[in-house]
Every structure is written in structure tokens, then in C-alpha cells.
Design a protein around this motif. Structure first.
Motif, PDB file in Angstrom:
ATOM      1  N   SER A 229       0.133  -6.501  25.389  1.00 30.19           N
ATOM      2  CA  SER A 229      -0.144  -7.762  24.678  1.00 30.19           C
ATOM      3  C   SER A 229      -1.618  -7.917  24.329  1.00 30.19           C
ATOM      4  O   SER A 229      -1.973  -8.635  23.391  1.00 30.19           O
ATOM      5  N   HIS A 230      -2.488  -7.231  25.079  1.00 32.56           N
ATOM      6  CA  HIS A 230      -3.936  -7.372  24.851  1.00 32.56           C
ATOM      7  C   HIS A 230      -4.423  -6.491  23.701  1.00 32.56           C
ATOM      8  O   HIS A 230      -5.288  -6.901  22.922  1.00 32.56           O
ATOM      9  N   PHE A 231      -3.884  -5.268  23.615  1.00 31.83           N
ATOM     10  CA  PHE A 231      -4.328  -4.327  22.578  1.00 31.83           C
ATOM     11  C   PHE A 231      -3.324  -4.297  21.430  1.00 31.83           C
ATOM     12  O   PHE A 231      -2.103  -4.260  21.654  1.00 31.83           O
ATOM     13  N   SER A 232      -3.856  -4.279  20.217  1.00 32.75           N
ATOM     14  CA  SER A 232      -2.969  -4.252  19.049  1.00 32.75           C
ATOM     15  C   SER A 232      -2.346  -2.884  18.838  1.00 32.75           C
ATOM     16  O   SER A 232      -1.258  -2.771  18.281  1.00 32.75           O
ATOM     17  N   ARG A 233      -3.033  -1.809  19.263  1.00 29.93           N
ATOM     18  CA  ARG A 233      -2.503  -0.462  19.111  1.00 29.93           C
ATOM     19  C   ARG A 233      -2.775   0.355  20.376  1.00 29.93           C
ATOM     20  O   ARG A 233      -3.813   0.190  21.022  1.00 29.93           O
ATOM     21  N   LEU A 234      -1.841   1.271  20.682  1.00 32.60           N
ATOM     22  CA  LEU A 234      -1.980   2.157  21.822  1.00 32.60           C
ATOM     23  C   LEU A 234      -1.798   3.599  21.363  1.00 32.60           C
ATOM     24  O   LEU A 234      -0.927   3.883  20.527  1.00 32.60           O
ATOM     25  N   ALA A 235      -2.598   4.511  21.906  1.00 36.37           N
ATOM     26  CA  ALA A 235      -2.475   5.921  21.544  1.00 36.37           C
ATOM     27  C   ALA A 235      -2.597   6.782  22.793  1.00 36.37           C
ATOM     28  O   ALA A 235      -3.502   6.583  23.603  1.00 36.37           O
ATOM     29  N   TRP A 236      -1.669   7.733  22.934  1.00 37.41           N
ATOM     30  CA  TRP A 236      -1.663   8.654  24.082  1.00 37.41           C
ATOM     31  C   TRP A 236      -1.824  10.073  23.552  1.00 37.41           C
ATOM     32  O   TRP A 236      -1.045  10.517  22.717  1.00 37.41           O
ATOM     33  N   VAL A 237      -2.814  10.795  24.078  1.00 39.30           N
ATOM     34  CA  VAL A 237      -3.042  12.174  23.666  1.00 39.30           C
ATOM     35  C   VAL A 237      -3.138  13.039  24.916  1.00 39.30           C
ATOM     36  O   VAL A 237      -3.957  12.768  25.801  1.00 39.30           O
ATOM     37  N   CYS A 238      -2.298  14.065  24.988  1.00 39.25           N
ATOM     38  CA  CYS A 238      -2.395  15.042  26.072  1.00 39.25           C
ATOM     39  C   CYS A 238      -3.353  16.138  25.622  1.00 39.25           C
ATOM     40  O   CYS A 238      -2.997  17.019  24.839  1.00 39.25           O
ATOM     41  N   VAL A 239      -4.587  16.077  26.097  1.00 39.67           N
ATOM     42  CA  VAL A 239      -5.639  16.969  25.614  1.00 39.67           C
ATOM     43  C   VAL A 239      -5.347  18.422  25.997  1.00 39.67           C
ATOM     44  O   VAL A 239      -5.607  19.342  25.223  1.00 39.67           O
ATOM     45  N   SER A 240      -4.781  18.639  27.184  1.00 36.71           N
ATOM     46  CA  SER A 240      -4.564  20.014  27.626  1.00 36.71           C
ATOM     47  C   SER A 240      -3.524  20.733  26.776  1.00 36.71           C
ATOM     48  O   SER A 240      -3.413  21.949  26.828  1.00 36.71           O
ATOM     49  N   GLN A 241      -2.751  19.975  25.980  1.00 34.25           N
ATOM     50  CA  GLN A 241      -1.745  20.605  25.129  1.00 34.25           C
ATOM     51  C   GLN A 241      -2.396  21.466  24.042  1.00 34.25           C
ATOM     52  O   GLN A 241      -1.962  22.562  23.769  1.00 34.25           O
ATOM     53  N   LYS A 242      -3.444  20.941  23.409  1.00 35.33           N
ATOM     54  CA  LYS A 242      -4.078  21.728  22.342  1.00 35.33           C
ATOM     55  C   LYS A 242      -5.479  21.174  22.129  1.00 35.33           C
ATOM     56  O   LYS A 242      -5.686  20.255  21.343  1.00 35.33           O
ATOM     57  N   LEU A 243      -6.442  21.730  22.827  1.00 35.42           N
ATOM     58  CA  LEU A 243      -7.776  21.155  22.809  1.00 35.42           C
ATOM     59  C   LEU A 243      -8.577  21.638  21.603  1.00 35.42           C
ATOM     60  O   LEU A 243      -9.213  22.681  21.641  1.00 35.42           O
ATOM     61  N   THR A 244      -8.485  20.885  20.503  1.00 30.00           N
ATOM     62  CA  THR A 244      -9.419  21.006  19.386  1.00 30.00           C
ATOM     63  C   THR A 244      -9.741  19.597  18.962  1.00 30.00           C
ATOM     64  O   THR A 244      -8.909  18.695  19.075  1.00 30.00           O
ATOM     65  N   ARG A 245     -10.965  19.396  18.478  1.00 30.87           N
ATOM     66  CA  ARG A 245     -11.380  18.061  18.057  1.00 30.87           C
ATOM     67  C   ARG A 245     -10.443  17.517  16.974  1.00 30.87           C
ATOM     68  O   ARG A 245     -10.001  16.364  17.043  1.00 30.87           O
ATOM     69  N   LYS A 246     -10.118  18.383  15.998  1.00 31.96           N
ATOM     70  CA  LYS A 246      -9.298  17.924  14.881  1.00 31.96           C
ATOM     71  C   LYS A 246      -7.906  17.504  15.352  1.00 31.96           C
ATOM     72  O   LYS A 246      -7.380  16.470  14.919  1.00 31.96           O
ATOM     73  N   TYR A 247      -7.331  18.301  16.255  1.00 26.75           N
ATOM     74  CA  TYR A 247      -5.992  17.961  16.752  1.00 26.75           C
ATOM     75  C   TYR A 247      -6.012  16.610  17.463  1.00 26.75           C
ATOM     76  O   TYR A 247      -5.140  15.760  17.249  1.00 26.75           O
ATOM     77  N   VAL A 248      -7.000  16.395  18.343  1.00 23.49           N
ATOM     78  CA  VAL A 248      -7.071  15.146  19.098  1.00 23.49           C
ATOM     79  C   VAL A 248      -7.268  13.967  18.153  1.00 23.49           C
ATOM     80  O   VAL A 248      -6.588  12.929  18.266  1.00 23.49           O
ATOM     81  N   LYS A 282      -8.429  -4.031  18.337  1.00 24.00           N
ATOM     82  CA  LYS A 282      -8.533  -3.596  19.735  1.00 24.00           C
ATOM     83  C   LYS A 282      -7.500  -2.502  19.983  1.00 24.00           C
ATOM     84  O   LYS A 282      -6.312  -2.697  19.721  1.00 24.00           O
ATOM     85  N   ALA A 283      -7.939  -1.392  20.485  1.00 19.65           N
ATOM     86  CA  ALA A 283      -7.026  -0.283  20.733  1.00 19.65           C
ATOM     87  C   ALA A 283      -7.323   0.351  22.087  1.00 19.65           C
ATOM     88  O   ALA A 283      -8.468   0.404  22.525  1.00 19.65           O
ATOM     89  N   LEU A 284      -6.266   0.810  22.719  1.00 25.77           N
ATOM     90  CA  LEU A 284      -6.398   1.578  23.954  1.00 25.77           C
ATOM     91  C   LEU A 284      -5.994   3.014  23.656  1.00 25.77           C
ATOM     92  O   LEU A 284      -4.894   3.276  23.173  1.00 25.77           O
ATOM     93  N   ILE A 285      -6.895   3.937  23.925  1.00 24.08           N
ATOM     94  CA  ILE A 285      -6.635   5.357  23.700  1.00 24.08           C
ATOM     95  C   ILE A 285      -6.675   6.061  25.050  1.00 24.08           C
ATOM     96  O   ILE A 285      -7.671   5.981  25.775  1.00 24.08           O
ATOM     97  N   VAL A 286      -5.583   6.719  25.421  1.00 25.90           N
ATOM     98  CA  VAL A 286      -5.521   7.490  26.657  1.00 25.90           C
ATOM     99  C   VAL A 286      -5.662   8.967  26.311  1.00 25.90           C
ATOM    100  O   VAL A 286      -4.894   9.509  25.511  1.00 25.90           O
ATOM    101  N   LEU A 287      -6.661   9.609  26.878  1.00 27.68           N
ATOM    102  CA  LEU A 287      -6.868  11.048  26.726  1.00 27.68           C
ATOM    103  C   LEU A 287      -6.537  11.688  28.067  1.00 27.68           C
ATOM    104  O   LEU A 287      -7.327  11.630  29.019  1.00 27.68           O
ATOM    105  N   ASP A 288      -5.352  12.243  28.171  1.00 32.50           N
ATOM    106  CA  ASP A 288      -4.855  12.737  29.452  1.00 32.50           C
ATOM    107  C   ASP A 288      -5.211  14.200  29.668  1.00 32.50           C
ATOM    108  O   ASP A 288      -5.100  15.024  28.756  1.00 32.50           O
ATOM    109  N   ASP A 289      -5.632  14.490  30.890  1.00 33.86           N
ATOM    110  CA  ASP A 289      -5.833  15.867  31.353  1.00 33.86           C
ATOM    111  C   ASP A 289      -7.025  16.561  30.702  1.00 33.86           C
ATOM    112  O   ASP A 289      -6.904  17.657  30.154  1.00 33.86           O
ATOM    113  N   ILE A 290      -8.192  15.923  30.774  1.00 29.38           N
ATOM    114  CA  ILE A 290      -9.443  16.576  30.363  1.00 29.38           C
ATOM    115  C   ILE A 290     -10.024  17.285  31.577  1.00 29.38           C
ATOM    116  O   ILE A 290     -10.203  16.683  32.623  1.00 29.38           O
ATOM    117  N   TRP A 291     -10.340  18.569  31.439  1.00 29.30           N
ATOM    118  CA  TRP A 291     -10.752  19.373  32.592  1.00 29.30           C
ATOM    119  C   TRP A 291     -12.260  19.457  32.762  1.00 29.30           C
ATOM    120  O   TRP A 291     -12.744  19.537  33.868  1.00 29.30           O
TER     121      TRP A 291
END
Length: 1006
Positions: A229-248, A282-291
Motif C-alpha cells: 500500500s505504501h509503494f506504487s510499484r514493486l520490482a524483484w530481480v534475482c541478480v545471481s540469475q544473470k548478472l549484467t547491468r543491462k539485464y538488471v 515511490k517504488a521498492l526494488i529488491v535485488l536478491d542474491d548480490i555476492w
């Protein structure tokens, strides 16, 4: 479809095991590395060797991270991994021994330290030599790998393939079903609050070692209703799947602004579009699994409005960097940094506590059950807690380890021996000169004496467990010397026999010890040298000595203890100081006579506490005050040793769930003064003068009530309509004065188990029980008369005779004190029958029949039908007999209400008609439910025939009517006359005699 599903499941299992191996191996390295970093100041004088060892260990860590996956395909790598694991163990032993010895030297005065100066210098020379040796061993391992062309660091193509494989395995999604978020509640609350702050243009980093639950925590926050309810948009990215700037960036834009052709955009265009969106939304972006920091540097040039990052903790640098913290004061090595180089706001996820691990394990094992209501078999519980101990509080390790239990025990042992993880020996048959090859040794024996000389020659032994296969006298360990076992971490000496009852003082040499059990061992003297065991986490001193235990005041030195079980009986002058034990989570047999109740103040982590109360040294009010301050207490037992009067006893433990009181208290406090979350209560020897039910039935969460041995001294109890709304289990035992029990309609609507025994003056079962449709199990024990045999025990006997299995039979007094063997074998239900086979217990009669059928499946006929559908039908009708028909029959024979009796007999007759139809369908015209031979359903229903026949003979009734159920009538005669059944089921005339005596006694009391 089935074959494809099986293939996918096998593939996931294989990948999971590989990932788990990597997690646990690196976890071991990280523990060692933390030890090195934390204690680096202690190695002055050997700085050069210490630095060299750290450098070589870092190379080893990188090698292990990559090689532990490759070992599944490469024999050379697999063997090398074994060697490196041994190096890892040796390094930990060397470093830890040096540190612990220094600590012991520093506890003495200046004179003692001067005398030991030569020893200190010798030890510094020794550790210098040992560190040099370790460094050379590590260098040789890596050199050998290079010489065999398996250069995992230099082979770029291989490393890229390996990395891709790991990333595929680790792919995560925001919508994965998470059924087990245990131990994360506080962190979820912190992160949600942090992200919703008004100036939350920030990055919040979740850190922790692999498998600790970072992704689970992020997913819980991502799907939280407040966040949505707080953020208008949510985005989830699994970084370990394909780590390139463009892909993320493409993935972020696709989630924030669906419909754009992000695949055709350049990086500049992607960045500009994301910037434009974040300036107004307002957006929440989750970047999962950064090593790594490098991974973060690639993708971070976007001004965050709310960004959540999960980052695996690695120990790539020897020093710790500072960073901003949320309220948990933790430090991470190393934290991610923002664009200007400042450390990000970070939260480190802690490992689960043992209690949280057990909760998670039960939820994983019973995903569709309310785990607080599920009775866990004692062996399952022991196995589960062993798994928990090995998983070190890592949720992923716990899940993978549970999934891996599908592997047979034989394969698990074989794998353990192949990896040199575990060695199991039979000391009653093996050669005493045989030397242990593993660091972990399990010794079992069917003799009273274990010859151990050879097995204990391994100086690197870390774990030693004894399993005594026979009941009776304790076992004696011949050749057991603690001086040889100075690297021991786990030592279980349960039921051991020590000469003169003295535990050898050399036990103090085991300075690495974490786990020590002397459960029921013959020990009456504990040496003061135990003060050296400063690393102990688990200590069980519930010894089996007949005389009071001499126990010096050494426990104050064991500040890391989380579990402590004190002796039942100590010498009168014993005074123990426990105030330092601030990490205790379980404390059993805390005695107000031998301990200071004020010591409880610092034990803020206590979850389970049992107290032996003596009013001569502490008042009940004082005790209640200190106990009420233990805020995390969930399980409390108080046993009065002094016959005091606990009138007005009130507890303020807000989280308390289980309460056991064996203390004189004429009346209970009102329901407002009971802990509101209480789910289980057991009262014993309270001599309550007023009916406790009106108070207990108002406790809305109460699921189990046990009123035992003179807990109530009155004659009448009443369970009111609407009372006990959540009660599942009720046991009344030893209420000698109880004459009348009233159950109103609408009381105990969820009750499924009722047990009544030793209530000599109770005239009848309450008529109101017929309103409780949920009742599945009704047990009526000794009510003034004695019947020596249980009909359900006959089930196991018949099954054993069908399989021609020889067995020893131990008679249990069903109506006297329960034996120690029964209580140990079936601690949940405390009932017969119990089958003990290969030192393992099986309980519940039909479970035992199935176990016998499957275990001795090559001998004679099968008891259960061979076809799956026929087995399901047999189990269905057996459940009908046990859960519905027989409880109705028993309740009908006991009740004094004519209306209830008539209605009950009608239901019994209807049940027999259903069983008649079932017999015709299942037997297909043959003699038994099982065909021409006795089968599962025959054993189930047939075991109750003597009771039914005895009732017919006593009352002249015709319950099993030949005219109404002719097939069942003929079957009953066939069953009772079969040679397998004769002399196994109780004689009908004896049962008639029991019923007649019971009826006469109840009429006399009335």
C-alpha cells in the motif's frame, strides 16, 4: 507425466544436495576465519606464521568454494576435498587449543603464571611449528590440484560454466510460497518500518551467510500488505540469475513500467526511463542474491526510492568495515557501499535458536498440520533434534537436510563412512585393538562391558557416543581414558558405570567439549576440574546415582551453556552460583535449596525451566516474582519438595505456553491471573479444595489438561457449556475423592482424547460425553478392579505369531505405577503396547502390526493386503473400529443413563451392520477379512471380540446377532478358534469376572 515428475524431483534433489554441501563446507570455514580474526591479538610472537596461515587458508577457502561442487564428478577433486576438510579440522583444533590454554593460564595468580611461563613459551613454539606445517599442507594440496590440470581458479571457461550452474540453482522469485517464516518476525517489522520512513530514498542491505534466510526475509517484506500500500510499484530481480547491468535494468523497467520495449533500449535509455519514473513515483526494488561489491557497483547507478538488497557475507578481507545499522547492533564483513563510498544501512540475519529450529523443522515435516497439536514419536523427535544440532541454525540447511532424509539410513551411513564423517562399531563383537579411522565414533554393544582400548587411540577424535542395547545394569567402558581424547567436542556417556561413582578428574582435559551427557550414569562425585569445560553448550547431569551427588561450584565458569540439566539430588551443603549463565535456554532441576533464585534474573533467554521448590529457603511469592520476570519463558515446571502452601501463587509470564505444577495450593488464581497464551497445564498433588474447571475452562488457548494424583481433593467437577473451546486432550488420573463429573452440552467441542484412570469413587462417565462428536479416543483405566491384560496388546502378539517371530514379553502393570521402560519407550501416550526392535521403539498397536508385517516380509503370509487399494480399505475399516465403533461400545457399557445406553446400543448395532457388509465385500466368501488366513482387519476387530462376548455372557445380551449379521457371527467364531489366536487373547471368563467386580464396586459407591 509421472516419470517426468520423478525425474524433475530427482534433479532438484541432486542440485539441492550439491548446494547444501557448499553451504555447510563454507560455513565451517567461516567459523574458523571468524575465530582467527577475533583472536588475532593473541598471536603476538608468532605473527609471521599466523599471517602465512591466514593467507594459505584464504586460498583454501576459494578452492573449497569451487571444488566442493566439482567433487561430484571428479574423483581427484573428491579425494582432495576430503584432505582439505581434515586440514580445516586440524587448523581449528590447533588455534582453539592455544587460545583455551592461554585463557586457563590467565585465570591464576601471578605466582601460578610465573611457574607456567616455561609451558607458555613451549606452547608458542609448538603452535609456530604447527602453523608452518599447516601452511605447507595447504600449499601442497593446491599444488597437487594444479599438477593434475584441475586449476579451478585459472580455468576461465570452467569457472564461467560453474558460475552459470550455480546461478541457475540459486534463481529466486518474489512469489515463491513461503510456509515457514520462523524467527524473522522482528526483522520483518524492522525492515518494513525502515522502508516506510518518509525520507526513505535509501538502500537497505540484508546480509548473512548462505542459507540463513535472507531471501525469505526479503520476500516476506516484499509481499507485506503495508509495503504494497505504501509503494506504487514493486520490482524483484534475482541478480545471481544473470548478472549484467543491462539485464538488471531491463528487469527493473519491465516491473515498474510494463509495456515498454526495454529489450531494444540502450543502457543510457534504460537509466533515463528508470530515473524519470523514480522522480515521480515511490517504488521498492529488491535485488536478491548480490555476492560482491563489484556486482553491486555494476548496477547501483540508479537513485533509489526504496531498495532492498540481499548480500551473502564473505570473509574476503581480514578487517571489518564500519557501516550504518538498523536497531540490531550487528557487524558484517564486508558491507556493500553506496555511490559515495559510505556503508549502506544493513541488517544481518541471525541463525535460528534451537527452539526456532525445532519449530521450523516441525512445520517442514507437517506442512498441513497445526504442529502444536501433533504428537511426535520419541524417535522422530530425537532424529529431528540431531538434524537441528548439525544444521547450526541455518534454515536452508534444515530444509535440505530434512529433504535428504528420504535417503535410506543404510545409504546415509555408507555415505558417512565413505566421507570418513562417521564410524560405527560394535564393541561386543569387534576387536578391541581396532583403531578408529574417523573423528566421529558411535559405539554400540549388547554386553555390559565395552572394550574400547583400540577404538580410542585416535587423538583427533571429536565425537564419541555410546549406545547400550540392553535394559538392566549400566555398561562399563573398559579402557576409557579422557587423557587421550583432548580434542573431543561431543561426548555421550549415558548410563555409564564408573568405579566408586567417581567421574575421572581427567574429564577437565576436554577443553574443547561442547556437548556432555551423563544421563542416568552411575556418578555421585563430579570433579572440580570440570570448571575447565568453558565451551560447553549442552550439559546433562541427570545422573542415576542412588546417593546425593557431590558437586563443586564449577558451573559459573560455563558461560556459554544453553542447556543444563542438574542432578535430582545433591548433597545438603551444595551451593551453586548460576548468575553468569546468561545464555541458558533450557534449565532443568533448578533447586531453590542449592541455588539462589536471584540468579534467574540474568537468564533472559530462558525458554524452558523446571524448579525444585523448598519453602524453607525461599517463599512462593519470591519465587513467583523472579520467574515472572523471565520474559521469553514458554515451558515451566515447579515441583514442591517441602509440602508448602502456595496459596495465592500468581505468575506473570506473558509468553508461557506449558505449565506443570506439583505444589500444594488449595485454590487456583482466577483466570485473569493465568498466562493468557497457556496451551497446556498439568496439576499434581495440589489438593485443590474447589473445582478447578470453572477457572481452567475460561483459558481460551488451552488444548491439553492433565489432573493427576490428588490434584483435586473434592467430590464433584463440572465442565460448563461453552467452556474449554480449544481443548483437545483431557486426562483425569488418581482423583481418589472424585464421585461425580458433569459435562454440559456445548463443553469441550474439540475434545478428541479422553483418559480416565485410578478415579476409584467415580460412579459413572458423564452423560454429556455423547454431545462431544469430535471424541476419537476414550481410555478408562483402573477404576477399583483389575484386568491384567489389554486387548490391544493381543494385536501385536497375534502378528508376531503369524510371522513365527520369537520375542521376549515384559508384563506391564496397567493400573499401578508405570515402569521406567514404558515411560522411556512411549513418553507421549505412556501406554502399551510398545515393540522394541533393534533398540528402536514402535508404539500404537496397529502401527506395530504394520511394522511387524513389513519387517518380516519374507516369512509366511502378508498381514496387510498386497494391493494398494485393498490396503487402503483395510486401514479405513480399522480406523472405523478404533475411532468410532469401539469407543461407542465402551461408553454404552459404562453409562448409567438408560436413554444414553439405548441410543448407544443402537449405534453399536448400526456399526456391526456396516462391518457385516464390509466383511462380505472384503473376504469374497472366504473365512477371514484377509481371505483364508488372518489379516490386518481381522486382528483389529478380533482383538475386541472377548470384550463383546464377555458383555453378552454377563448381561444375557445378543450384540453379535446371528440373524442380523450372520457372516460376522461366523467370522467371530472362526477367529477365536484359530490356533494363532488361542492362548493370546484374554479368556472370556476372566473378562466377565472383571466386569462383574467393576459393576459391583460402582453400585456400592453409588
Amino acid at each position: 507425466m509421472i516419470e517426468g515428475g520423478a525425474f524433475v524431483g530427482a534433479l532438484e534433489s541432486t542440485l539441492g544436495r550439491r548446494q547444501m554441501a557448499e553451504t555447510l563446507l563454507l560455513f565451517g570455514f567461516e567459523k574458523l576465519w571468524e575465530l582467527l580474526v577475533r583472536e588475532s591479538d593473541r598471536f603476538k610472537g608468532v605473527d609471521e606464521q599466523f599471517t602465512e596461515l591466514k593467507r594459505e587458508l584464504e586460498k583454501l577457502r576459494i578452492f573449497l568454494r569451487d571444488a566442493d561442487i566439482e567433487k561430484h564428478r571428479n574423483e581427484m577433486v573428491r579425494n582432495t576435498v576430503k584432505v582439505t576438510k581434515e586440514i580445516l579440522y586440524d587448523a581449528e583444533d590447533i588455534i582453539e587449543t592455544f587460545i583455551l590454554k592461554e585463557e586457563l593460564w590467565n585465570t591464576g595468580g601471578i605466582k601460578k603464571r610465573i611457574r607456567q611461563l616455561a609451558c607458555i613459551m613451549a606452547d608458542r613454539w609448538k603452535i609456530s611449528f604447527e602453523m608452518k606445517s599447516l601452511s605447507k599442507r595447504i600449499a601442497k594440496v593446491i599444488s597437487d590440484m594444479h599438477s593434475h590440470s584441475t586449476r579451478v581458479n585459472d580455468n576461465a571457461a570452467y569457472m564461467q560454466s560453474l558460475r552459470e550452474r550455480q546461478r541457475e540453482i540459486r534463481q529466486t522469485f518474489s512469489s515463491d510460497n513461503e510456509d515457514h517464516p520462523v524467527g524473522l518476525e522482528r526483522n520483518i517489522e524492522i525492515l518494513v518500518g525502515k522502508l516506510m520512513e518518509e525520507d526513505s530514498c535509501q538502500v537497505v542491505c540484508i546480509t548473512g551467510m548462505g542459507g540463513i534466510g535472507k531471501t525469505t526475509l526479503a520476500r516476506q517484506v516484499f509481499n507485506h500488505e503495508k509495503i504494497k500500500s505504501h509503494f506504487s510499484r514493486l520490482a524483484w530481480v534475482c541478480v545471481s540469475q544473470k548478472l549484467t547491468r543491462k539485464y538488471v535494468w531491463q528487469t527493473i523497467l519491465r516491473k515498474l513500467m510494463p509495456g515498454h520495449k526495454e529489450s531494444e533500449m540502450t543502457e543510457d535509455e534504460l537509466q533515463e526511463k528508470i530515473h524519470q519514473f523514480l522522480e515521480t513515483q515511490k517504488a521498492l526494488i529488491v535485488l536478491d542474491d548480490i555476492w560482491t561489491q563489484e556486482d553491486w557497483n555494476i548496477i547501483k547507478p540508479i537513485p533509489p526510492r526504496g531498495e532492498l538488497v540481499t548480500n551473502r557475507v564473505h570473509h574476503d578481507e581480514p578487517t571489518r568495515a564500519e557501516f550504518i545499522t538498523v536497531p540490531l547492533e550487528k557487524r558484517v564483513n564486508p558491507p556493500l557501499k553506496s555511490s559515495n563510498g559510505d556503508a549502506l544501512t544493513c541488517l544481518e540475519v541471525d541463525c535460528l535458536t534451537p527452539q526456532e529450529s525445532w519449530t521450523l523443522f516441525r512445520r517442514i515435516a507437517s506442512p498441513k498440520e497445526n504442529t502444536t497439536d501433533v504428537n511426535v514419536d520419541v524417535e522422530m523427535e530425537e532424529a529431528g533434534k540431531e538434524i537441528i544440532k548439525h544444521c547450526g541454525g541455518l534454515p536452508l540447511a534444515l530444509k535440505k537436510e530434512y529433504q535428504g532424509q528420504g535417503i535410506t539410513m543404510e545409504r546415509a551411513f555408507k555415505s558417512g563412512e565413505e566421507e570418513n564423517f562417521l564410524q560405527i562399531v560394535d564393541a561386543s563383537t569387534g576387536s578391541s585393538s581396532e583403531r578408529s579411522k574417523s573423528r566421529r565414533l558411535v559405539v554400540h554393544s549388547s554386553n555390559n562391558t565395552c572394550q574400547l582400548d583400540g577404538y580410542l587411540q585416535n587423538p583427533s577424535l571429536r565425537s564419541l557416543l555410546f549406545i547400550h542395547k540392553i535394559s538392566g545394569p549400566n555398561w562399563t567402558a573398559s579402557g576409557l581414558s579422557f587423557r587421550r581424547l583432548q580434542l573431543m567436542r561431543v561426548l555421550d556417556l549415558s548410563r555409564a558405570e564408573f568405579k566408586g561413582g567417581k567421574l575421572p578428574s581427567s574429564i577437565g582435559k576436554l577443553i574443547h567439549l561442547r556437548y556432555l551427557s551423563l544421563y542416568m550414569a552411575n556418578v555421585s562425585y563430579l570433579p572440580s576440574s570440570m570448571r575447565n569445560l568453558k565451551l560447553l553448550l549442552y550439559l546433562n547431569l541427570r545422573v542415576g546415582a542412588t546417593s546425593p551427588v557431590n558437586m563443586p561450584n564449577f558451573l559459573k565458569e560455563m558461560q556459554k551453556l544453553s542447556y543444563l540439566f542438574l542432578p535430582d539430588n545433591m548433597q545438603d551443603k551444595t551451593k551453586l552460583v548460576l548468575g553468569n549463565l546468561i545464555n541458558l535456554e533450557t534449565l532443568e532441576n533448578f533447586s531453590t535449596k542449592h541455588n539462589n533464585v536471584e540468579d534467574l534474573q540474568g537468564m533472559t533467554k530462558l525458554n524452558t525451566l523446571s524448579i525444585l521448590f523448598d519453602c524453607h529457603v525461599c517463599s512462593v511469592e519470591t519465587l513467583a516474582t523472579y520467574v515472572s520476570e523471565i520474559r521469553h519463558l514458554e515451558n515451566l515446571t515447579i515441583t514442591d519438595k517441602s509440602a508448602s502452601d502456595a496459596r495465592g501463587f500468581v505468575l506473570g509470564c506473558v509468553l508461557l505456553k506449558q505449565l506443570k505444577l506439583s505444589i500444594h495450593m488449595p485454590n487456583l488464581p482466577d483466570d485473569q491471573h493465568f498466562p493468557s497464551r497457556l496451551t497446556s497445564i498439568c496439576l499434581r498433588h495440589c489438593l485443590l479444595e474447589e473445582d478447578p474447571m470453572p477457572i481452567l475452562e475460561k483459558l481460551l488457548h488451552l488444548k491439553k489438561v492433565e489432573l493427576w494424583d490428588q490434584s483435586f481433593a473434592g467430590r464433584r467437577i463440572v465442565c460448563s457449556s461453552g467452556g474449554f473451546p480449544q481443548l483437545h486432550q483431557l486426562e483425569l488420573s488418581g482423583l481418589k475423592e472424585l464421585e461425580e463429573w458433569i459435562v454440559e452440552e456445548g463443553s469441550m467441542p474439540l475434545l478428541h482424547t479422553l483418559s480416565i484412570s485410578h478415579c476409584d469413587n467415580l460412579k459413572e462417565l458423564p452423560d454429556g460425553l455423547r454431545f462431544i462428536t469430535s471424541l476419537m479416543e476414550l481410555s478408562c483405566g483402573y477404576m477399583g478392579s483389575k484386568w491384567e491384560e489389554s486387548p490391544v496388546v493381543a494385536r501385536a502378539k497375534i502378528a508376531l505369531r503369524l510371522k513365527s517371530v520369537d520375542y521376549d514379553y515384559f508384563e506391564e502393570d496397567l493400573f499401578g505405577s508405570k515402569s521406567e521402560l514404558l515411560l522411556k519407550s512411549n513418553p507421549v501416550h505412556k501406554k502399551v503396547p510398545v515393540l522394541i526392535h533393534n533398540n528402536k521403539t514402535v508404539v500404537e498397536s496397529l502401527n506395530i502390526v504394520e511394522y511387524i508385517d513389513e519387517t518380516w516380509n519374507s516369512s509366511r503370509q502378508s498381514i496387510l493386503p498386497t494391493h494398494p487399494h485393498d490396503r487402503a480399505i483395510a486401514r479405513f475399516w480399522s480406523a472405523f473400529v478404533d475411532d468410532k465403533w469401539f469407543p461407542t461400545f465402551i461408553a454404552t457399557t459404562i453409562t448409567k443413563s438408560e436413554n444414553a445406553k439405548a441410543k448407544g446400543m443402537e449405534e453399536v448395532g448400526e456399526g456391526l451392520l456396516l462391518l457385516e457388509d464390509a466383511f462380505i465385500s472384503i473376504s469374497k466368501g472366504k473365512r477371514f477379512f484377509g481371505g483364508e488366513v488372518i489379516g490386518f482387519m481381522d486382528i483389529c476387530l478380533g482383538s475386541f471380540l472377548v470384550i463383546l462376548k464377555a458383555r453378552e455372557k454377563l448381561k444375557g445380551e445378543n450384540i453379535l446377532d446371528k440373524s442380523k449379521t450372520p457372516s460376522l457371527y461366523k467370522w467371530a467364531n472362526e477367529f477365536l478358534s484359530d490356533d494363532t489366536v488361542k492362548n493370546v487373547v484374554p479368556e472370556i471368563d476372566r473378562v466377565v469376572k472383571f466386569m462383574r467386580e467393576f459393576e459391583a464396586e460402582t453400585q456400592t459407591r453409588a
